[in-house]
Design an enzyme around this catalytic site. Structure first.
Site, PDB file in Angstrom:
ATOM      1  N   ASP A  83       8.512  -7.458  12.793  1.00 35.89           N
ATOM      2  CA  ASP A  83       7.536  -6.737  11.974  1.00 35.89           C
ATOM      3  C   ASP A  83       6.420  -6.169  12.853  1.00 35.89           C
ATOM      4  OD1 ASP A  83       5.628  -5.922  10.058  1.00 35.89           O
ATOM      5  OD2 ASP A  83       6.279  -7.473   8.666  1.00 35.89           O
ATOM      6  N   PHE A  85       3.931   6.341   8.331  1.00 31.79           N
ATOM      7  CA  PHE A  85       3.725   4.965   7.854  1.00 31.79           C
ATOM      8  C   PHE A  85       5.069   4.311   7.509  1.00 31.79           C
ATOM      9  CE2 PHE A  85       2.704   1.999   4.287  1.00 31.79           C
ATOM     10  CZ  PHE A  85       1.998   1.069   5.042  1.00 31.79           C
ATOM     11  N   HIS A 105       9.358  -4.661   8.611  1.00 29.90           N
ATOM     12  CA  HIS A 105       8.388  -4.981   7.567  1.00 29.90           C
ATOM     13  C   HIS A 105       8.994  -5.075   6.163  1.00 29.90           C
ATOM     14  CE1 HIS A 105       4.276  -5.428   6.248  1.00 29.90           C
ATOM     15  NE2 HIS A 105       4.323  -4.369   5.452  1.00 29.90           N
ATOM     16  N   SER A 110       3.396  -7.339   1.593  1.00 30.71           N
ATOM     17  CA  SER A 110       2.348  -6.699   2.378  1.00 30.71           C
ATOM     18  C   SER A 110       1.003  -6.817   1.654  1.00 30.71           C
ATOM     19  CB  SER A 110       2.739  -5.247   2.653  1.00 30.71           C
ATOM     20  OG  SER A 110       1.984  -4.697   3.698  1.00 30.71           O
ATOM     21  N   TRP A 165       0.828  -1.206   0.000  1.00 32.37           N
ATOM     22  CA  TRP A 165       0.000   0.000   0.000  1.00 32.37           C
ATOM     23  C   TRP A 165       0.864   1.258   0.000  1.00 32.37           C
ATOM     24  CZ3 TRP A 165      -0.527   3.966   3.693  1.00 32.37           C
ATOM     25  CH2 TRP A 165      -1.587   4.859   3.447  1.00 32.37           C
TER      26      TRP A 165
END
Length: 258
Positions: A209, A145, A237, A83, A23
């Site tokens: 993560d 993020f 991540h 992801s 994303w």
């Protein structure tokens, strides 16, 4: 650009390997490992609809995004999804079992949000924060993020600098696509579908993560019929940024076909 919708960069030779980012990202996120992978694979590096150099699509829900991507891919391929891209990869494997030869699922999960029967997810308040602040202060929200993605890394400052460099080298994603992508993260639940995947699956996951907990990878490993799990110590991540050599060698050893 295929069908004036999905931007695909193709390079290398060998078995076709499709790379799907997560994303808010774009295909440039694979820049640190693409040349090494291209020595063994014919890479197809996609920008998801509304991201990078791909135009947005309508309605932009999960099924529509998968349909558009499916139309652009080779006759037979391995798909590597990171992801949110991992959920797209899983759906492609289920819909297109004759074309998809194998999967690599990177830092992904069948369900991103914690449920009463799913402790492996993240608190919904994190995604709600991004949803509420995305339009008000895009750059600050994205930076938070990115920071969340590298939390737990041994060298957080280096990983964050890499992530920011790759992210901001392309234009800002379409806001509507980002919003719909967050809705997918909040609502998509593929747990019941997972055992139906027949292809060999390589799970690549960071031990630290903060977005997709390692317990999600361990759960998937137990549910899948043909899977192997590679954990990356002191990694968050983005294991392909933290330990690119181990990441590339894991893919080569699992999915290199003469």
């Amino acid at each position: 650009m295929s069908g004036k919708t999905v931007h695909i960069e193709t390079l290398g030779s060998g078995t076709d390997l499709v790379l799907l980012h997560g994303w808010a990202m774009h295909g440039g996120i694979w820049s640190g490992i693409r040349d090494q992978l291209a020595q063994q694979f014919r890479l197809h590096i996609l920008d998801l609809p509304g991201h990078g150099l791909s135009s947005a699509c309508d309605p932009g829900d999960f099924d529509h995004v998968v349909n558009i991507i499916q139309e652009t891919l080779p006759a037979k391929y391995i798909v590597c999804g990171w992801s949110l891209g991992g959920q797209v990869a899983m759906e492609l494997a289920l819909r297109d079992s004759k074309r998809v030869k194998g999967l690599a699922l990177v830092s992904t999960t069948p369900c991103f949000v914690k449920q009463y029967d799913w402790p492996c997810g993240m608190e919904s308040k994190f995604l709600q924060y991004f949803m509420e602040n995305l339009h008000q202060n895009y750059r600050t929200t994205i930076n938070r993020f990115l920071t969340l993605q590298i939390s737990g890394e041994q060298n957080m400052s280096i990983a964050l600098a890499q992530l920011r460099q790759f992210f901001f080298e392309r234009d800002q994603p379409d806001h509507n696509a980002l919003h719909k992508g967050l809705l997918i993260l909040q609502t998509n639940d593929m747990r019941e579908k997972l055992p139906r995947i027949e292809q060999p699956v390589l799970l690549l996951h960071g031990e630290n993560d903060m977005i997709t907990h390692r317990s999600a990878a361990q759960w998937m490993h137990a549910q899948l019929k043909h899977s192997s799990l590679v954990m990356f110590p002191r990694c968050g991540h983005a294991p392909f940024l933290t330990d690119p050599e181990k990441f590339v060698s894991s893919l080569n050893e699992s999915f290199f076909f003469e």
